[in-house]
Design an enzyme around this catalytic site. Structure first.
Site, short mmCIF file in Angstrom:
data_model
loop_
_atom_site.label_atom_id
_atom_site.label_comp_id
_atom_site.label_asym_id
_atom_site.label_seq_id
_atom_site.Cartn_x
_atom_site.Cartn_y
_atom_site.Cartn_z
N LEU A 146 12.62 -2.93 4.61
CA LEU A 146 12.62 -3.91 3.51
C LEU A 146 12.42 -5.35 3.99
CD1 LEU A 146 15.38 -2.42 1.14
CD2 LEU A 146 12.91 -2.00 1.16
N ASN A 153 -9.61 -6.29 3.37
CA ASN A 153 -8.53 -7.03 2.70
C ASN A 153 -8.15 -6.39 1.38
OD1 ASN A 153 -9.70 -8.86 4.77
ND2 ASN A 153 -8.11 -10.22 3.99
N ILE A 185 0.85 -1.20 0.00
CA ILE A 185 0.00 0.00 0.00
C ILE A 185 0.89 1.26 0.00
CG2 ILE A 185 -1.80 1.29 1.26
CD1 ILE A 185 -2.72 -1.44 2.44
N PHE A 202 -6.34 -22.90 3.90
CA PHE A 202 -6.51 -23.18 5.32
C PHE A 202 -7.99 -23.11 5.67
CE2 PHE A 202 -2.24 -21.27 4.89
CZ PHE A 202 -1.50 -22.37 5.29
N GLY A 215 -6.66 -18.24 15.26
CA GLY A 215 -6.87 -16.79 15.28
C GLY A 215 -7.53 -16.27 14.00
N TYR A 265 -1.72 -9.15 16.61
CA TYR A 265 -1.86 -8.15 15.54
C TYR A 265 -3.06 -7.24 15.80
CZ TYR A 265 -2.77 -6.28 10.83
OH TYR A 265 -3.00 -5.45 9.77
N LYS A 273 -3.17 -3.27 16.80
CA LYS A 273 -3.79 -2.30 15.88
C LYS A 273 -4.83 -1.48 16.63
CE LYS A 273 -1.90 -2.81 11.79
NZ LYS A 273 -1.08 -1.74 11.23
N ARG A 315 -14.16 -12.59 2.85
CA ARG A 315 -13.49 -11.32 3.12
C ARG A 315 -14.09 -10.24 2.24
NH1 ARG A 315 -11.87 -14.12 6.56
NH2 ARG A 315 -9.77 -14.38 7.42
P1 NAD Z 1 3.32 -4.63 3.48
O1 NAD Z 1 3.94 -5.73 4.29
O2 NAD Z 1 3.45 -4.70 2.01
O3 NAD Z 1 3.87 -3.21 3.96
C1 NAD Z 1 4.37 -2.96 5.23
C2 NAD Z 1 5.77 -2.40 5.06
O4 NAD Z 1 6.33 -2.12 6.35
C3 NAD Z 1 6.72 -3.38 4.35
O5 NAD Z 1 7.33 -2.74 3.26
C4 NAD Z 1 7.74 -3.73 5.41
O6 NAD Z 1 9.03 -3.96 4.85
C5 NAD Z 1 7.69 -2.49 6.30
N1 NAD Z 1 8.12 -2.74 7.68
C6 NAD Z 1 7.83 -3.79 8.48
N2 NAD Z 1 8.45 -3.65 9.66
C7 NAD Z 1 9.15 -2.48 9.60
C8 NAD Z 1 10.00 -1.80 10.51
N3 NAD Z 1 10.27 -2.28 11.73
N4 NAD Z 1 10.55 -0.62 10.12
C9 NAD Z 1 10.31 -0.12 8.87
N5 NAD Z 1 9.53 -0.73 7.98
C10 NAD Z 1 8.95 -1.90 8.34
O7 NAD Z 1 1.81 -4.54 3.93
P2 NAD Z 1 0.63 -3.65 3.34
O8 NAD Z 1 -0.40 -4.58 2.88
O9 NAD Z 1 1.14 -2.61 2.44
O10 NAD Z 1 0.09 -2.98 4.69
C11 NAD Z 1 0.32 -1.62 5.02
C12 NAD Z 1 -0.35 -1.32 6.35
O11 NAD Z 1 -1.74 -1.54 6.26
C13 NAD Z 1 0.13 -2.20 7.52
O12 NAD Z 1 0.14 -1.40 8.67
C14 NAD Z 1 -0.94 -3.25 7.63
O13 NAD Z 1 -1.02 -3.78 8.94
C15 NAD Z 1 -2.16 -2.45 7.26
N6 NAD Z 1 -3.27 -3.26 6.75
C16 NAD Z 1 -3.11 -3.92 5.56
C17 NAD Z 1 -4.18 -4.67 5.07
C18 NAD Z 1 -4.10 -5.43 3.78
O14 NAD Z 1 -5.08 -6.12 3.44
N7 NAD Z 1 -3.02 -5.34 3.00
C19 NAD Z 1 -5.38 -4.72 5.78
C20 NAD Z 1 -5.47 -4.07 7.01
C21 NAD Z 1 -4.40 -3.31 7.47
C1 UD1 Z 2 -5.50 -9.43 6.07
C2 UD1 Z 2 -4.19 -8.67 6.14
C3 UD1 Z 2 -4.08 -7.97 7.47
C4 UD1 Z 2 -5.33 -7.14 7.68
C5 UD1 Z 2 -6.62 -7.95 7.54
C6 UD1 Z 2 -7.85 -7.04 7.56
C7 UD1 Z 2 -2.17 -9.40 4.98
C8 UD1 Z 2 -1.03 -10.37 4.95
N1 UD1 Z 2 -3.05 -9.57 5.98
O1 UD1 Z 2 -5.53 -10.47 7.08
O2 UD1 Z 2 -2.94 -7.11 7.46
O3 UD1 Z 2 -5.27 -6.49 8.88
O4 UD1 Z 2 -6.60 -8.58 6.27
O5 UD1 Z 2 -8.99 -7.71 7.21
O6 UD1 Z 2 -2.26 -8.53 4.15
N2 UD1 Z 2 -5.28 -18.25 3.43
C9 UD1 Z 2 -5.20 -19.48 2.80
N3 UD1 Z 2 -4.04 -19.81 2.17
C10 UD1 Z 2 -2.95 -18.99 2.12
C11 UD1 Z 2 -3.05 -17.73 2.76
C12 UD1 Z 2 -4.23 -17.39 3.40
O7 UD1 Z 2 -6.16 -20.26 2.82
O8 UD1 Z 2 -1.93 -19.36 1.54
C13 UD1 Z 2 -6.55 -17.87 4.10
C14 UD1 Z 2 -6.35 -17.43 5.54
O9 UD1 Z 2 -6.32 -18.54 6.42
C15 UD1 Z 2 -7.58 -16.53 5.72
C16 UD1 Z 2 -7.78 -15.91 4.34
O10 UD1 Z 2 -7.07 -16.74 3.42
O11 UD1 Z 2 -8.71 -17.30 6.05
C17 UD1 Z 2 -7.22 -14.51 4.26
O12 UD1 Z 2 -5.89 -14.51 4.75
P1 UD1 Z 2 -4.92 -13.24 4.65
O13 UD1 Z 2 -4.80 -12.80 3.25
O14 UD1 Z 2 -3.67 -13.57 5.40
O15 UD1 Z 2 -5.81 -12.12 5.32
P2 UD1 Z 2 -6.33 -11.83 6.79
O16 UD1 Z 2 -5.86 -12.81 7.80
O17 UD1 Z 2 -7.79 -11.57 6.64
#
Ligand code: NAD
Ligand code: UD1
Length: 316
Positions: free
Chosen positions: A33, A174, A13, A211, A279, A145, A149, A218
């Site tokens: 990274l 998601n 993001i 899983f 979880g 987590y 948050k 979602r």
């Molecule tokens: P992402 O893992 O791609 O991005 C997170 C970034 O933080 C990564 O580039 C990672 O290298 C960096 N990072 C981790 N630990 C760090 C540290 N100690 N210092 C500096 N950088 C660090 O994940 P994303 O999907 O882009 O998520 C961005 C934010 O949105 C996160 O806070 C995540 O919890 C939140 N979020 C994401 C989702 C989703 O569906 N992707 C949903 C809910 C919340």
């Molecule tokens: C995701 C985000 C989390 C966010 C949350 C908000 C990531 C890694 N996680 O968590 O940061 O806060 O949405 O809703 O971006 N699954 C499989 N096989 C796989 C991987 C996942 O079956 O290889 C299943 C998981 O068990 C789960 C579903 O897919 O039931 C979604 O998993 P995941 O993408 O990790 O998302 P969340 O746990 O919802």
């Protein structure tokens, strides 16, 4: 041109946001990274990349005393729910402690800040059964987590009410789209799926581990809609001191999603079923009425988003 700090800005993001905002602003990205990649960022004189740990107070103090930021997006985190269950102490440091440190540093060094946007999560709602989730729904965080948050989000919003620091929070559902790293077992499910489909189409062995039974659902929201939401939350006066769901208002089960991608790509992905993750939430769905009051209107449903994502992956 405004100075904008994006922590986690090499991640999925964060990099999309940094690339978008760099057209008209000076961006500073901090990322260790651990999941992000520097190549996610376009090459631009307007993006300064700092490799470092967002929980490192000295590093963050140096940055916040050197620059005056108009906006800060705090996106750095260990984004995987399952990873936080494996490593609660290490993830707490990034997912909670870095936020409190940042809030204090803002209090000391950033008198001109217009907004800090904190990225919270739908995970805060936990497994209470009522759907869709409104911002005032029951909060039942089930994992390190989700606890981190929720606590961090509340601290961020309280800093507005207590100290007048301009903050807002978004609870992402998601999110999916290009540049989401598929290379960890804890990566977002759609990025892992895309990786397996690419392998299958390239004639390589590809099995997707599901899983549970695939009936979990979602609210999958496409990255472009997330950028729209972040812009509104960061700039609207009415968003100060508040949190907003960011989703689409519709949910899809994993099996429905896989069937839809099978159809788009005209293949049948091989599935291996394993026990549900501990979880894991079974169903998640956003009520997006609150963010709609800021003008948010999602433009992509899951199929439109998947088509754009697939197109970008297969034209690289
Ligand atoms: P992402 O893992 O791609 O991005 C997170 C970034 O933080 C990564 O580039 C990672 O290298 C960096 N990072 C981790 N630990 C760090 C540290 N100690 N210092 C500096 N950088 C660090 O994940 P994303 O999907 O882009 O998520 C961005 C934010 O949105 C996160 O806070 C995540 O919890 C939140 N979020 C994401 C989702 C989703 O569906 N992707 C949903 C809910 C919340
Ligand atoms: C995701 C985000 C989390 C966010 C949350 C908000 C990531 C890694 N996680 O968590 O940061 O806060 O949405 O809703 O971006 N699954 C499989 N096989 C796989 C991987 C996942 O079956 O290889 C299943 C998981 O068990 C789960 C579903 O897919 O039931 C979604 O998993 P995941 O993408 O990790 O998302 P969340 O746990 O919802």
């Amino acid at each position: 041109m405004d100075n904008i700090l994006i922590t986690g800005g090499a991640g999925f993001i964060g990099s999309t946001l940094a690339n978008y905002l760099s057209k008209e602003n000076k961006i500073v990205v901090v990322d260790d990274l651990s999941m992000g990649k520097q190549e996610n960022l376009i090459s631009s004189n307007n993006i300064k990349f700092v490799k470092g740990d967002v929980a490192d107070k000295m590093l963050m103090e140096q940055l916040l005393s050197e620059y005056s930021f108009a906006y800060i997006f705090h996106l750095a985190a260990v984004a995987s729910v399952a990873d936080s269950v494996e490593r609660p102490v290490a993830t707490h440091r990034v997912n909670f402690e870095s936020v409190l440190t940042l809030l204090e540093l803002i209090r000391q060094h950033q008198p001109n800040l217009k907004r800090l946007v904190f990225s919270s999560s739908a995970a805060v709602y936990g497994d209470e059964l009522t759907l869709p989730k409104q911002e005032e729904s029951v909060i039942r965080p089930l994992t390190p987590y989700a606890v981190d948050k929720f606590a961090a989000e509340q601290y961020a919003l309280d800093y507005y009410h207590l100290y007048d620091i301009p903050t807002s929070a978004v609870r992402f559902f998601n999110v999916f789209g290009p540049n989401q790293n598929p290379n960890s077992p804890y990566s977002g499910v759609i990025s892992i799926l895309m990786d397996r489909y690419k392998k299958q189409l390239a004639g390589e062995p590809a099995v997707f581990t599901l899983f549970g039974d695939g009936s979990q659902s979602r609210d999958f929201v496409y990255i472009e809609d997330v950028i729209q939401a972040l812009m509104l939350v960061a700039t609207k006066e009415e968003a100060l001191g508040k949190q907003f769901n960011v989703g689409t208002g519709n949910s899809t089960t994993l099996l429905e999603l896989i069937q839809a991608i099978d159809k788009i790509l005209n293949v049948k992905l091989e599935l291996k079923f394993e026990e549900e993750r501990s979880g894991d939430i079974h169903d998640s769905l956003a009520d997006i009425s609150k963010i709609k009051t800021l003008g948010y209107q999602p433009k992509f449903d899951i199929l439109d988003g998947m088509k754009c994502y697939i197109e970008s992956e297969f034209t690289d």
